[in-house]
Design a protein around this motif. Structure first.
Motif, mmCIF file in Angstrom:
data_model
loop_
_atom_site.group_PDB
_atom_site.id
_atom_site.type_symbol
_atom_site.label_atom_id
_atom_site.label_comp_id
_atom_site.label_asym_id
_atom_site.label_seq_id
_atom_site.Cartn_x
_atom_site.Cartn_y
_atom_site.Cartn_z
ATOM 1 N N PHE A 232 26.708 54.528 60.072
ATOM 2 C CA PHE A 232 26.936 55.220 58.767
ATOM 3 C C PHE A 232 27.147 54.272 57.479
ATOM 4 N N THR A 233 26.721 54.815 56.378
ATOM 5 C CA THR A 233 26.940 54.028 55.079
ATOM 6 C C THR A 233 28.179 54.595 54.315
ATOM 7 N N VAL A 234 29.203 53.725 53.978
ATOM 8 C CA VAL A 234 30.361 54.179 53.203
ATOM 9 C C VAL A 234 30.287 53.535 51.903
ATOM 10 N N ASN A 235 30.423 54.202 50.830
ATOM 11 C CA ASN A 235 30.388 53.717 49.518
ATOM 12 C C ASN A 235 31.798 53.830 48.985
ATOM 13 N N LEU A 236 32.414 52.744 48.467
ATOM 14 C CA LEU A 236 33.688 52.814 48.192
ATOM 15 C C LEU A 236 33.880 52.071 46.708
ATOM 16 N N LEU A 237 34.701 52.500 45.756
ATOM 17 C CA LEU A 237 34.599 52.069 44.307
ATOM 18 C C LEU A 237 36.117 51.781 44.039
ATOM 19 N N VAL A 238 36.148 50.477 43.253
ATOM 20 C CA VAL A 238 37.461 50.015 42.881
ATOM 21 C C VAL A 238 37.270 49.602 41.558
ATOM 22 N N PRO A 239 38.389 49.979 40.600
ATOM 23 C CA PRO A 239 38.199 49.825 39.213
ATOM 24 C C PRO A 239 38.036 48.684 38.970
ATOM 25 N N ALA A 240 37.224 48.024 38.179
ATOM 26 C CA ALA A 240 36.899 46.455 37.828
ATOM 27 C C ALA A 240 38.278 46.066 37.238
ATOM 28 N N ASP A 241 39.001 46.835 36.409
ATOM 29 C CA ASP A 241 40.395 46.079 35.739
ATOM 30 C C ASP A 241 41.417 45.849 37.013
ATOM 31 N N VAL A 242 41.400 46.798 38.020
ATOM 32 C CA VAL A 242 42.357 46.774 39.265
ATOM 33 C C VAL A 242 41.910 45.313 39.893
ATOM 34 N N VAL A 243 40.645 45.008 40.023
ATOM 35 C CA VAL A 243 40.130 43.938 40.763
ATOM 36 C C VAL A 243 40.640 42.708 39.854
ATOM 37 N N ARG A 244 40.482 42.651 38.739
ATOM 38 C CA ARG A 244 40.607 41.532 37.807
ATOM 39 C C ARG A 244 42.091 41.052 37.826
ATOM 40 N N GLN A 245 43.092 41.957 38.152
ATOM 41 C CA GLN A 245 44.575 41.722 38.222
ATOM 42 C C GLN A 245 44.730 40.849 39.358
ATOM 43 N N ASP A 246 43.940 40.930 40.409
ATOM 44 C CA ASP A 246 44.118 40.073 41.315
ATOM 45 C C ASP A 246 43.162 38.631 41.436
ATOM 46 N N GLU A 247 43.997 37.347 41.358
ATOM 47 C CA GLU A 247 43.496 36.158 40.771
ATOM 48 C C GLU A 247 42.296 35.769 41.874
ATOM 49 N N GLU A 248 42.394 36.035 43.324
ATOM 50 C CA GLU A 248 41.526 35.706 43.949
ATOM 51 C C GLU A 248 40.152 36.477 43.744
ATOM 52 N N TRP A 249 40.312 37.989 43.555
ATOM 53 C CA TRP A 249 39.021 38.447 43.189
ATOM 54 C C TRP A 249 38.334 38.158 42.090
ATOM 55 N N ALA A 250 39.343 37.996 40.929
ATOM 56 C CA ALA A 250 38.854 37.842 39.404
ATOM 57 C C ALA A 250 37.908 36.541 39.664
ATOM 58 N N THR A 251 38.112 35.657 40.317
ATOM 59 C CA THR A 251 37.250 34.338 40.443
ATOM 60 C C THR A 251 35.962 34.820 41.123
ATOM 61 N N LEU A 252 35.824 35.798 41.919
ATOM 62 C CA LEU A 252 34.576 36.250 42.702
ATOM 63 C C LEU A 252 33.845 37.015 41.663
ATOM 64 N N LEU A 253 34.653 37.682 40.602
ATOM 65 C CA LEU A 253 33.698 38.554 39.939
ATOM 66 C C LEU A 253 33.237 37.604 38.694
ATOM 67 N N ASP A 254 34.015 36.380 38.434
ATOM 68 C CA ASP A 254 33.629 35.592 37.263
ATOM 69 C C ASP A 254 32.292 34.731 37.664
ATOM 70 N N ALA A 255 31.944 34.732 39.065
ATOM 71 C CA ALA A 255 30.910 33.935 39.600
ATOM 72 C C ALA A 255 29.723 34.758 39.606
ATOM 73 N N LYS A 256 29.886 36.134 39.148
ATOM 74 C CA LYS A 256 28.828 37.115 38.974
ATOM 75 C C LYS A 256 28.066 37.016 40.452
ATOM 76 N N SER A 257 28.750 37.120 41.541
ATOM 77 C CA SER A 257 27.929 37.024 42.824
ATOM 78 C C SER A 257 27.853 38.161 43.299
ATOM 79 N N TRP A 258 26.701 38.480 44.198
ATOM 80 C CA TRP A 258 26.567 39.668 45.065
ATOM 81 C C TRP A 258 27.167 39.058 46.375
ATOM 82 N N THR A 259 28.201 39.704 46.892
ATOM 83 C CA THR A 259 28.940 38.869 47.940
ATOM 84 C C THR A 259 28.741 39.898 49.347
ATOM 85 N N GLY A 260 28.323 39.417 50.461
ATOM 86 C CA GLY A 260 28.326 39.993 51.678
ATOM 87 C C GLY A 260 29.156 39.507 52.673
#
Length: 498
Positions: free
Chosen positions: A197-225
């Motif tokens: 089964f497929t599960v969809n989850l949503l995390v607010p972008a401003d919450v993600v950006r508060q974490d330094e590790e994840w902010a770097t990933l977002l800045d790379a504009k990456s589709w990550t698997g």
């Protein structure tokens, strides 16, 4: 200016039709709008209300093919304001976070693709098309459920008993379509229940950006698997604004039949321990959790009813594993193809011919995508073992090539030919090729129709010449042409069903 027809071909101005579109998601809205822009009269029905659908936060990937169509339609600027361009695809080991592979969506790779690869929020894209259908004059009936379709009379009936008559009824009502059984009747192949089964989850972008590790990933504009042991997950940012989300999609194997019924699901039931600590940390911040169990079908033989006045589009015609790159893209391709065909200078008696042409043009492409998506998911969720190790070895080899400053043309050709085929498909060009073959016959038939209105409908054989297998399977850099990996993935899938 909206570019609906073919360049150099006089648009249809007579014998305009009444279309009824059942389904008001993006597939239905895009189809209704483009047919209205082609000069026809369109009425659309949708059981949900637009203010609800405009708030859907799930992520949609606009592939280069889809972005090109939106550009052609003159709405590319609107897309660019609400979307995030993908600059790379990054593949990680699900448990450790090790980088296995990377595909830059830029440079020589992008030179062969027609437009950008973007991510957008469903509600934002819905709003664009909802505004377009209103401006175009489509008659809208949101909050109205269609409960039956009568192809012999070309009518649809709503839940409150009202009826509408059309020249053509378009079923754009998704995977659980009401219109589909009318078209297929008893010809539908037996479904294949999914073992994931497929599960969809949503995390607010401003919450993600508060974490330094994840902010770097977002800045790379990456589709990550993330590729785990008998599971996978991918993540995308759904838009540029602070109110957007980081959308995560998990594919989890069903080991216990009771898992099918557990809804709403809890985070604890998802086996987040199968993923690296960064992912576990992020999942705990999720605000929305939803599950989809998918039913697989072999490609349907018929999308058009034998009466020639009912046609399926979108996932009513070709259901695809949810939350992937091609669900919305193929719907937009359908809308463009259908609207171009009905912008051509044909007559009303030639409607069945145009619908058959739509079926012939779209079936091979969509069947390829359906099978490609299914096989790719088996590869990314392959259980740990020889097949998984071989897959990861291939990804590391490709990553090493991409670290070179000047990529070898032979490597690019051997690795990306299939990728370009599926992500760079040109729906307009497909119709142009069909018109080059059959346009003169249509024009002659149109003149003949004008002489005698009582003539029987003239149907031109719309069979499109195909190269190779009827439904080719297309590879990409993730899978390559490594049959060992594919065999191992398919064997694991069969064991899951056993």
């Amino acid at each position: 200016m909206h570019n609906i027809g073919l360049a150099g071909v006089s648009p249809r101005t007579e014998d305009l039709l009444d279309f009824v579109v059942v389904g008001g998601g993006i597939a239905g809205l895009a189809t209704a709008w483009s047919l209205q822009e082609a000069g026809h009269r369109v009425t659309l029905f949708e059981q949900q209300h637009p203010h609800v659908m405009s708030k859907y936060r799930e992520g949609v990937r606009s592939t280069p093919t889809m972005t090109q169509i939106l550009n052609d339609w003159g709405i590319g600027d609107q897309l660019s304001r609400i979307s995030i361009p993908i600059k790379q695809m990054t593949f990680l080991d699900g448990k450790t976070g090790e980088e296995l592979g990377l595909i830059p969506v830029s440079g020589k790779v992008m030179e062969s693709l027609p437009a950008d690869f973007c991510c957008v929020q469903y509600g934002d894209l819905f709003t664009i098309f909802y505004d377009l259908v209103q401006e175009a004059g489509v008659e809208l009936h949101f909050g109205t459920k269609v409960v039956s379709v009568d192809p012999s009379q070309a009518t649809v009936t709503s839940e409150d008993g009202r009826q509408w008559v059309a020249d053509v009824i378009v079923g754009a009502d998704g995977t659980e379509s009401t219109v589909r059984p009318v078209v297929l009747e008893s010809s539908a192949p037996p479904p294949d229940s999914d073992n994931r089964f497929t599960v969809n989850l949503l995390v607010p972008a401003d919450v993600v950006r508060q974490d330094e590790e994840w902010a770097t990933l977002l800045d790379a504009k990456s589709w990550t698997g993330w590729f785990g042991d008998d599971c996978s997950m991918h993540g995308i940012l759904t838009g540029p604004g602070p109110n957007h989300d980081y959308a995560l999609v998990m594919n989890i194997t069903i080991h216990d039949e009771d898992d099918w019924e557990e809804f709403p699901m809890s985070l604890e039931s998802l086996r987040v321990d199968l993923f690296e600590p960064r992912v576990q940390k992020l999942l705990k911040q999720s605000e929305q959790l939803s599950k989809v169990v998918f039913t697989h079908y072999e490609p349907f033989d018929n999308w058009v009813h034998e009466t020639g006045n009912v046609v399926l589009v979108g996932e009513a015609a070709h259901p695809i594993i949810p939350s992937g790159s091609h669900n919305t893209c193929t719907c937009i391709e359908d809308a463009m193809t259908l609207s171009i065909l009905f912008s051509l200078p044909a007559t009303k008696p030639q409607t069945p011919m145009l619908l058959n042409a739509f079926e012939e043009l779209r079936q091979p492409r969509c069947a390829s995508v359906q099978r490609y998506v299914r096989r790719k998911r088996e590869v990314v969720t392959i259980p740990h073992g020889p097949g998984q190790r071989r897959r990861d070895e291939l990804l590391r080899t490709q990553r090493a090539y991409h670290q070179e400053e000047d990529l070898d043309d032979e490597f690019l050709y051997s690795t990306y030919t299939g990728f370009v085929q599926i992500y760079g498909f040109d729906a307009r060009e497909a119709v142009q090729d069909w018109w080059a073959k059959w346009g003169r016959s249509i024009s002659i038939c149109s003149l003949s129709d004008g002489e005698d209105e009582e003539d029987e409908p003239i149907v031109v054989d719309a069979e499109v010449e195909r190269q190779g297998p009827k439904y080719p399977i297309i590879s990409d850099p993730l899978m390559g042409d490594d049959e060992y990996v594919i065999r191992e993935a398919e064997a694991a899938h069969r064991r899951g069903h056993g």
